[in-house]
Design a protein around this motif. Sequence first.
Motif, PDB file in Angstrom:
ATOM      1  N   PRO A   4       0.835  -1.213   0.000  1.00 10.00           N
ATOM      2  CA  PRO A   4       0.000   0.000   0.000  1.00 10.00           C
ATOM      3  C   PRO A   4       0.863   1.253   0.000  1.00 10.00           C
ATOM      4  CG  PRO A   4       0.083  -0.929   2.196  1.00 10.00           C
ATOM      5  CD  PRO A   4       0.809  -1.902   1.315  1.00 10.00           C
ATOM      6  N   HIS A   5       0.250   2.373  -0.399  1.00 12.05           N
ATOM      7  CA  HIS A   5       1.044   3.597  -0.553  1.00 12.05           C
ATOM      8  C   HIS A   5       0.246   4.814  -0.082  1.00 12.05           C
ATOM      9  CE1 HIS A   5       4.320   6.029  -2.023  1.00 12.05           C
ATOM     10  NE2 HIS A   5       3.444   6.816  -2.638  1.00 12.05           N
ATOM     11  N   LEU A   6       0.952   5.701   0.614  1.00 13.53           N
ATOM     12  CA  LEU A   6       0.375   6.952   1.120  1.00 13.53           C
ATOM     13  C   LEU A   6       0.984   8.124   0.375  1.00 13.53           C
ATOM     14  CD1 LEU A   6      -1.138   8.781   3.207  1.00 13.53           C
ATOM     15  CD2 LEU A   6       0.826   8.472   4.730  1.00 13.53           C
ATOM     16  N   VAL A   7       0.135   8.985  -0.171  1.00  7.79           N
ATOM     17  CA  VAL A   7       0.571  10.212  -0.834  1.00  7.79           C
ATOM     18  C   VAL A   7       0.173  11.388   0.054  1.00  7.79           C
ATOM     19  CG1 VAL A   7       0.400  11.666  -2.886  1.00  7.79           C
ATOM     20  CG2 VAL A   7       0.267   9.173  -3.102  1.00  7.79           C
ATOM     21  N   GLY A   8       1.124  12.251   0.349  1.00  9.03           N
ATOM     22  CA  GLY A   8       0.847  13.369   1.225  1.00  9.03           C
ATOM     23  C   GLY A   8       1.076  12.998   2.680  1.00  9.03           C
ATOM     24  N   VAL A   9       0.722  13.913   3.560  1.00  7.91           N
ATOM     25  CA  VAL A   9       0.969  13.732   4.986  1.00  7.91           C
ATOM     26  C   VAL A   9      -0.341  13.898   5.748  1.00  7.91           C
ATOM     27  CG1 VAL A   9       2.214  14.562   7.004  1.00  7.91           C
ATOM     28  CG2 VAL A   9       3.315  14.606   4.749  1.00  7.91           C
ATOM     29  N   ILE A  10      -0.718  12.876   6.495  1.00 13.84           N
ATOM     30  CA  ILE A  10      -1.899  12.989   7.357  1.00 13.84           C
ATOM     31  C   ILE A  10      -1.530  13.861   8.555  1.00 13.84           C
ATOM     32  CG2 ILE A  10      -3.601  11.737   8.721  1.00 13.84           C
ATOM     33  CD1 ILE A  10      -2.949   9.254   7.093  1.00 13.84           C
ATOM     34  N   PRO A  11      -2.306  14.880   8.856  1.00 13.39           N
ATOM     35  CA  PRO A  11      -1.994  15.710  10.029  1.00 13.39           C
ATOM     36  C   PRO A  11      -1.918  14.868  11.291  1.00 13.39           C
ATOM     37  CG  PRO A  11      -3.690  16.745   8.699  1.00 13.39           C
ATOM     38  CD  PRO A  11      -3.491  15.368   8.145  1.00 13.39           C
ATOM     39  N   PRO A  12      -0.976  15.160  12.175  1.00 15.77           N
ATOM     40  CA  PRO A  12      -0.850  14.368  13.400  1.00 15.77           C
ATOM     41  C   PRO A  12      -2.073  14.530  14.294  1.00 15.77           C
ATOM     42  CG  PRO A  12       0.508  16.337  13.528  1.00 15.77           C
ATOM     43  CD  PRO A  12       0.000  16.266  12.119  1.00 15.77           C
ATOM     44  N   ARG A  13      -2.320  13.529  15.080  1.00 12.56           N
ATOM     45  CA  ARG A  13      -3.451  13.588  16.007  1.00 12.56           C
ATOM     46  C   ARG A  13      -3.158  14.619  17.092  1.00 12.56           C
ATOM     47  NH1 ARG A  13      -5.601   8.057  18.054  1.00 12.56           N
ATOM     48  NH2 ARG A  13      -6.705   8.268  16.075  1.00 12.56           N
ATOM     49  N   ALA A  14      -4.126  15.489  17.319  1.00 10.45           N
ATOM     50  CA  ALA A  14      -3.953  16.526  18.333  1.00 10.45           C
ATOM     51  C   ALA A  14      -3.903  15.919  19.717  1.00 10.45           C
ATOM     52  CB  ALA A  14      -5.100  17.533  18.250  1.00 10.45           C
ATOM     53  N   PRO A  15      -3.068  16.460  20.590  1.00  5.80           N
ATOM     54  CA  PRO A  15      -3.102  16.007  21.990  1.00  5.80           C
ATOM     55  C   PRO A  15      -4.508  16.193  22.566  1.00  5.80           C
ATOM     56  CG  PRO A  15      -1.180  17.387  21.580  1.00  5.80           C
ATOM     57  CD  PRO A  15      -2.037  17.485  20.357  1.00  5.80           C
ATOM     58  N   ALA A  16      -4.881  15.297  23.447  1.00  4.82           N
ATOM     59  CA  ALA A  16      -6.216  15.326  24.070  1.00  4.82           C
ATOM     60  C   ALA A  16      -7.320  15.171  23.040  1.00  4.82           C
ATOM     61  CB  ALA A  16      -6.422  16.616  24.869  1.00  4.82           C
ATOM     62  N   PHE A  17      -7.014  14.484  21.924  1.00 10.36           N
ATOM     63  CA  PHE A  17      -8.020  14.236  20.891  1.00 10.36           C
ATOM     64  C   PHE A  17      -9.197  13.480  21.501  1.00 10.36           C
ATOM     65  CE2 PHE A  17      -9.866  11.384  17.722  1.00 10.36           C
ATOM     66  CZ  PHE A  17     -10.227  12.287  16.729  1.00 10.36           C
ATOM     67  N   GLN A  18     -10.409  13.919  21.132  1.00 10.74           N
ATOM     68  CA  GLN A  18     -11.610  13.302  21.669  1.00 10.74           C
ATOM     69  C   GLN A  18     -12.281  12.435  20.608  1.00 10.74           C
ATOM     70  OE1 GLN A  18     -12.935  13.657  24.999  1.00 10.74           O
ATOM     71  NE2 GLN A  18     -10.783  14.263  25.107  1.00 10.74           N
ATOM     72  N   HIS A  19     -12.621  11.215  20.983  1.00 11.71           N
ATOM     73  CA  HIS A  19     -13.405  10.365  20.091  1.00 11.71           C
ATOM     74  C   HIS A  19     -14.869  10.795  20.216  1.00 11.71           C
ATOM     75  CE1 HIS A  19     -10.149   7.666  18.950  1.00 11.71           C
ATOM     76  NE2 HIS A  19      -9.722   7.782  20.198  1.00 11.71           N
ATOM     77  N   ARG A  20     -15.388  11.356  19.165  1.00  5.39           N
ATOM     78  CA  ARG A  20     -16.705  11.989  19.193  1.00  5.39           C
ATOM     79  C   ARG A  20     -17.744  11.117  18.499  1.00  5.39           C
ATOM     80  NH1 ARG A  20     -15.181  17.761  16.632  1.00  5.39           N
ATOM     81  NH2 ARG A  20     -17.376  18.163  17.069  1.00  5.39           N
ATOM     82  N   ALA A  21     -18.992  11.365  18.841  1.00  2.00           N
ATOM     83  CA  ALA A  21     -20.082  10.617  18.217  1.00  2.00           C
ATOM     84  C   ALA A  21     -20.104  10.834  16.715  1.00  2.00           C
ATOM     85  CB  ALA A  21     -21.417  11.037  18.839  1.00  2.00           C
ATOM     86  N   VAL A  22     -19.739  12.053  16.286  1.00  2.00           N
ATOM     87  CA  VAL A  22     -19.767  12.354  14.857  1.00  2.00           C
ATOM     88  C   VAL A  22     -18.750  11.510  14.105  1.00  2.00           C
ATOM     89  CG1 VAL A  22     -18.093  14.251  14.962  1.00  2.00           C
ATOM     90  CG2 VAL A  22     -19.852  14.253  13.192  1.00  2.00           C
TER      91      VAL A  22
END
Length: 765
Positions: free
Chosen positions: A37-55
């Motif tokens: 598999p291959h990734l093009v571009g950069v996924i933004p890093p997960r923010a500290p204190a990231f919340q798993h939301r219902a959305v």
Amino acid sequence: MADTSGARVIAQHGSLAVGYAEQIRFQAPARQPAAWPHLVGVIPPRAPAFQHRAVAEQLRQAVSGGGTAVLGQVLSGLGGVGKTQLAADYARTAWEHGELDVLVWVTASSRELVVAGFTQAAVELLAVDPDEHAANAFLAWLQTTPRRERAYRWLVVLDDVTDPADLRGLWPPANPHGRTLVTTRRRDAALTAAGRRLLNVGLFTPEEAAAHLAQALADHHRHEPADQLHDLAAGLGYLPLALSQAAAYLIDTGMTCARYRELLTDRTRTLSELLPEPGILPDDQATTVAATWSLSIERAERLRPQGLARPMLQLIAMLDPSGIPDTVLTSPPALDYLADLRTRTAASATTGPEPGRVTQEDAVGALRALHRLNLIDHTLGTPHQAVRVHRLIQRATVDTLTPDQRDQLARTAADALLAAWPDTEHYTALAHSLRGNTDALAGTAEAALYRPDAHAVLYRSGNSLGHSGQATAARDHFQRLVTEIGNRLGPDHSDTLEARHNLARWRGEAGDATGAAAAFAELLADQEQVLGPDHLDTLRCRHHFAWWRGEAGDVVGAAEASEQLVADRERVQGPDHRHTLNARAIFARWTGDAGDRASAINICEQLLEDAIRVLGPDDGDTLVYRSNLANERGGAGYAAAAVAAFAELLVDQERVLGPDHPHTLDTRIKLAQWRGKAGDPDGAVAAFAELLVDQNRALGPDHRETLLVRYNIAYWRREAGDPDGAAAALAELLGDVERVLGPDHPHTLDTRHDLSSWRETDHKD
């Protein structure tokens, strides 16, 4: 016609793609198709204190279930709600779980960046030259996806689409094995064309917001009480970006949540002063909350009708974030403000209507432009609360104004509210919304509503409270207003005297007739000294003083005072003036209550004859005088005549005023009462029961008139031979009367006494 040819679309950006190609040739002269598999571009890093939301779960179901069979999923929302983080979380999770063979992350804030991102994908995935055809080749590859053992599974993320037009001809194609995810602040119809689906991303829930703050602080060994975290989250409006930056500010400064909350409510501080400096923002954020919406506002300004979005947002910023009626923002004062601001900006040199004129359609167009950029929510189906806005957008907008601009805007907003306020409040929802907006404006405007005088909307809001049945709240409103105006303008200022007049009135309506009479007597002495005995405000005070003397039990004194008032009104304003006619009406009322019904009937008959001559038969006051005459005749023992007169009056009031007008509803009360007094208690019960349905709808269940109707139902049920049902109904009413009016209100005391008396009598029987 728009150019939708893929080759020609890409060719328009050939110079950019060629320039990009030169960089790639220099960096990687030997190209081979990337391994999978291959990734093009950069996924933004997960923010500290990231919340798993219902959305997030809604997004997973929408994207995984729909795929690009519907062309794409669009995450739309206000800047700062966390759209990019949600998209990154979905993409990262799918990638790490092996659900994808190809993931392409593209920053899509301009058409050039989209083309460059697709070109990069073509170079890496197809090993083609980075020329003007590369992006088109990538789109074609997405359409076909070569088959070996199985079709490749791909996801293209277009992050931060600024303008839907930037994607014309560049939308990834439909493919059952591919998925497209877009994040944007826009919600134009073009984004959901051809089967694309829109998912609105809102704010954190209160629990998510508090958890985010707690985690962000805990990561730096900081802990705050749960109630303080919830209060701060509420103060920041549950906006993820604001919470993140506020947490960083707390960590950097060592400040407590409670102290930060105090500073947040301090109107002398701008929002930018309470956030980290741009160079030290957390999570690689590019802008502060205070600046994050500036690009959206600029783009909204360029949408038709050009040049109106910013001044419209400024007006919205002064009002209630939870709901503003359309009629306020399209009122003549609002239109004048929009026209003036557009004339004084560079945007006035545009096509369309002449700069000096703004129509209601233009104002609605400005609202729709702000809505399309997710700066406001404009819901056409809820006219009384059509516009909603985040409070921090309001704060950031007001922060850009000079003190003089803010004061002018505050007076304009007050004028707009007053212009939208109906003379008679038929609809409780509208009145409630207008009062809420007045309260919000008073908090934002502060001194501006008292310079150079107290704005009339402050009085209108308080009287509206009283007319809605909340007499105690109206009394308290005017008590505060008397203090505020007196401190700012002085005790003898006409506005202070006016506030005292209203305070005395609602004091009486709240159940303290004696206190109201005393307050009017004191006010009258001051007005005679400051304004003079013949000033119209002084005469009006005498009118109300006479009325409340009678309500307090001094009916003889009230009759004498109102008789003298009639003479002075005739001398100052003339015998046919409306105020003189009204003075004659209260003279008749207290004459009758003092025991001289014959004279009262005679006064009412002469008054009605003069009112028909001067005002006309359908004037509102003429109809009131007909009601007074019918009531006096009933009081003189002619109950059947009163029933007939009120029945005729009701027909005319419904025709002239409408079925929900307070005077029409009051006539129905009197008609039902006189039906009972004329010997038809069952008819009275039926009439009151029918009226109760309409009053619950028009006035609400807690309005004093609604409570009065419920009392009459209980009373006439008893008279009709149902004492048990009457007592049960009165007991239920007592609980509501105590809750609405208070345990010591005269109506509460009377209801409690009657219930006790009925039960005692029934027990003896």
